[in-house]
Design an enzyme around this catalytic site. Structure first.
Site, mmCIF file in Angstrom:
data_model
loop_
_atom_site.group_PDB
_atom_site.id
_atom_site.type_symbol
_atom_site.label_atom_id
_atom_site.label_comp_id
_atom_site.label_asym_id
_atom_site.label_seq_id
_atom_site.Cartn_x
_atom_site.Cartn_y
_atom_site.Cartn_z
ATOM 1 N N SER A 62 0.843 -1.206 0.000
ATOM 2 C CA SER A 62 0.000 0.000 0.000
ATOM 3 C C SER A 62 0.874 1.249 0.000
ATOM 4 O O SER A 62 0.601 2.214 -0.727
ATOM 5 C CB SER A 62 -0.882 0.019 1.247
ATOM 6 O OG SER A 62 -1.828 -1.018 1.210
ATOM 7 N N SER A 156 -4.330 0.092 -2.969
ATOM 8 C CA SER A 156 -3.652 0.469 -1.729
ATOM 9 C C SER A 156 -4.711 0.626 -0.642
ATOM 10 O O SER A 156 -5.790 1.171 -0.894
ATOM 11 C CB SER A 156 -2.940 1.813 -1.941
ATOM 12 O OG SER A 156 -2.445 2.312 -0.723
ATOM 13 N N LYS A 157 -4.400 0.143 0.566
ATOM 14 C CA LYS A 157 -5.322 0.400 1.678
ATOM 15 C C LYS A 157 -4.936 1.776 2.218
ATOM 16 O O LYS A 157 -4.290 1.918 3.261
ATOM 17 C CB LYS A 157 -5.221 -0.705 2.730
ATOM 18 C CG LYS A 157 -6.378 -0.702 3.711
ATOM 19 C CD LYS A 157 -6.404 -1.979 4.530
ATOM 20 C CE LYS A 157 -7.298 -1.850 5.739
ATOM 21 N NZ LYS A 157 -8.713 -1.548 5.466
ATOM 22 N N ALA A 158 -5.289 2.761 1.415
ATOM 23 C CA ALA A 158 -4.892 4.146 1.672
ATOM 24 C C ALA A 158 -6.004 4.852 2.445
ATOM 25 O O ALA A 158 -7.187 4.718 2.111
ATOM 26 C CB ALA A 158 -4.651 4.855 0.345
ATOM 27 N N TYR A 162 -10.955 6.059 2.055
ATOM 28 C CA TYR A 162 -12.071 5.849 2.988
ATOM 29 C C TYR A 162 -12.965 7.072 3.144
ATOM 30 O O TYR A 162 -13.999 7.009 3.811
ATOM 31 C CB TYR A 162 -11.543 5.359 4.342
ATOM 32 C CG TYR A 162 -11.132 3.910 4.236
ATOM 33 C CD1 TYR A 162 -12.032 2.890 4.517
ATOM 34 C CD2 TYR A 162 -9.884 3.571 3.749
ATOM 35 C CE1 TYR A 162 -11.679 1.567 4.342
ATOM 36 C CE2 TYR A 162 -9.523 2.254 3.573
ATOM 37 C CZ TYR A 162 -10.424 1.251 3.874
ATOM 38 O OH TYR A 162 -10.077 -0.051 3.689
#
Ligand code: PMP
Length: 296
Positions: A62, A156-158, A162
């Protein structure tokens, strides 16, 4: 109201365990202004972190996608996460690693910022109302769509991705739903605001191809469990109007675990055998010691 900043315990912060209250960042932190942060969410069951290394590898990936490098190896992060769980005397816990750009530079360019890493952990029960395990979650459709991979770093767990999830989760909650199903930019079913989604028809499982959203670690685990049962798993595009053909629906995620869905808007589903079996298989897999004890 006591918040998450008010808890007791220790947090791993740039290489050391420090008191909870000392884990602070300055207002002029790049990540806070420009979204230059990536994170993970993992769970410990009976003191063991499930898929620990996979999560820390994803944190590295990420960060690379956001053009920075996590300054600790995956092995170092694995060790740190275990330390955090142990030092806080946690057995069942949620663990949150975060990597973010610091305050050394302001503006869009952030080449000189220090990369900070912290890992916090706390006791976090069921993400959804546990009653939904029997009845299924009531979901609605979101207005925002998962973005085209050409417009956002979708794998990416950016933290920044969110932004639309929080807006949609709020919209859903205010209207009396547990969560929202997001379509992608093509209008295909994508995922929920923090979990992947599956459907069942005639004994086969169908789930959207993760080409513009997170290919969740729980998603991959559930696919493995379904295949072990000999069930067919189809990854494909699903349009909302196709939902009337499915009899069961469930979602998967580290926080959500495996949860049945009772309805999405006007489409209804039963909490059926495949969903129940996968919920049980997942619950057994995350607590291997109990399965061994029960067998012995
Ligand atoms: N999609 C989104 C948007 C999420 O936040 C999550 C939770 N991390 C997932 C899917 C599921 O990912 P995982 O199973 O790796 O937790």
């Amino acid at each position: 109201m006591s918040g998450y900043d008010q808890r007791e315990g220790v947090i791993w912060f740039n290489g050391e365990l420090i008191p909870w209250d000392d884990a602070r960042v300055h207002l002029l932190t790049h990540a806070l202004h420009y979204g230059s942060a990536v994170f993970e969410g993992m769970r410990a069951y009976d003191g063991e972190i499930f898929k620990l290394t996979e999560h820390n590898q994803r944190l590295h990936t990420s960060a690379e996608i956001l053009d920075f490098e996590v300054p600790y190896s995956v092995a170092e992060l694995d060790k740190a996460a275990r330390e955090v769980v142990r030092a806080n005397n946690l057995s069942d816990a949620y663990i949150r690693p975060l990597a973010w750009r610091g305050s050394e530079q302001m503006g869009v360019s952030a080449q000189k910022t220090k990369i900070n890493v912290a890992i916090a952990a706390w006791d976090w029960g069921s993400y959804f109302d546990p009653a939904a395990r029997e009845k299924g979650l009531k979901l609605t459709f979101a207005k925002y769509c998962r973005p085209d991979p050409r417009t956002a770093p979708v794998h990416s767990k950016a933290a920044g991705l969110y932004m639309i999830c929080t807006v949609e989760k709020h919209r859903a909650e205010r209207a009396g739903f547990a969560d929202a199903v997001m379509l992608d930019w093509r209008g295909q079913i994508a995922e929920c605001t923090g979990a992947n989604i599956f459907f069942v028809k005639d004994g086969a499982i169908t789930t959207p191809t993760p080409d513009c959203f997170l290919d969740g670690i729980t998603r991959r685990t559930v696919i493995g469990l379904a295949k072990q049962r000999g069930w067919k798993v189809i990854e494909t595009s699903i349009m909302p109007e196709e939902l009337s053909g499915f009899t069961e629906c469930f979602i998967s995620g580290t926080a959500a675990e495996v949860m049945p869905v009772g309805s999405i808007g006007d489409y209804t589903f039963e909490v059926g055998d495949i969903t129940r079996t996968l919920m049980d298989d997942y619950a057994a897999l995350v607590r291997p010691a109990r399965a061994v004890a029960a067998a012995g």
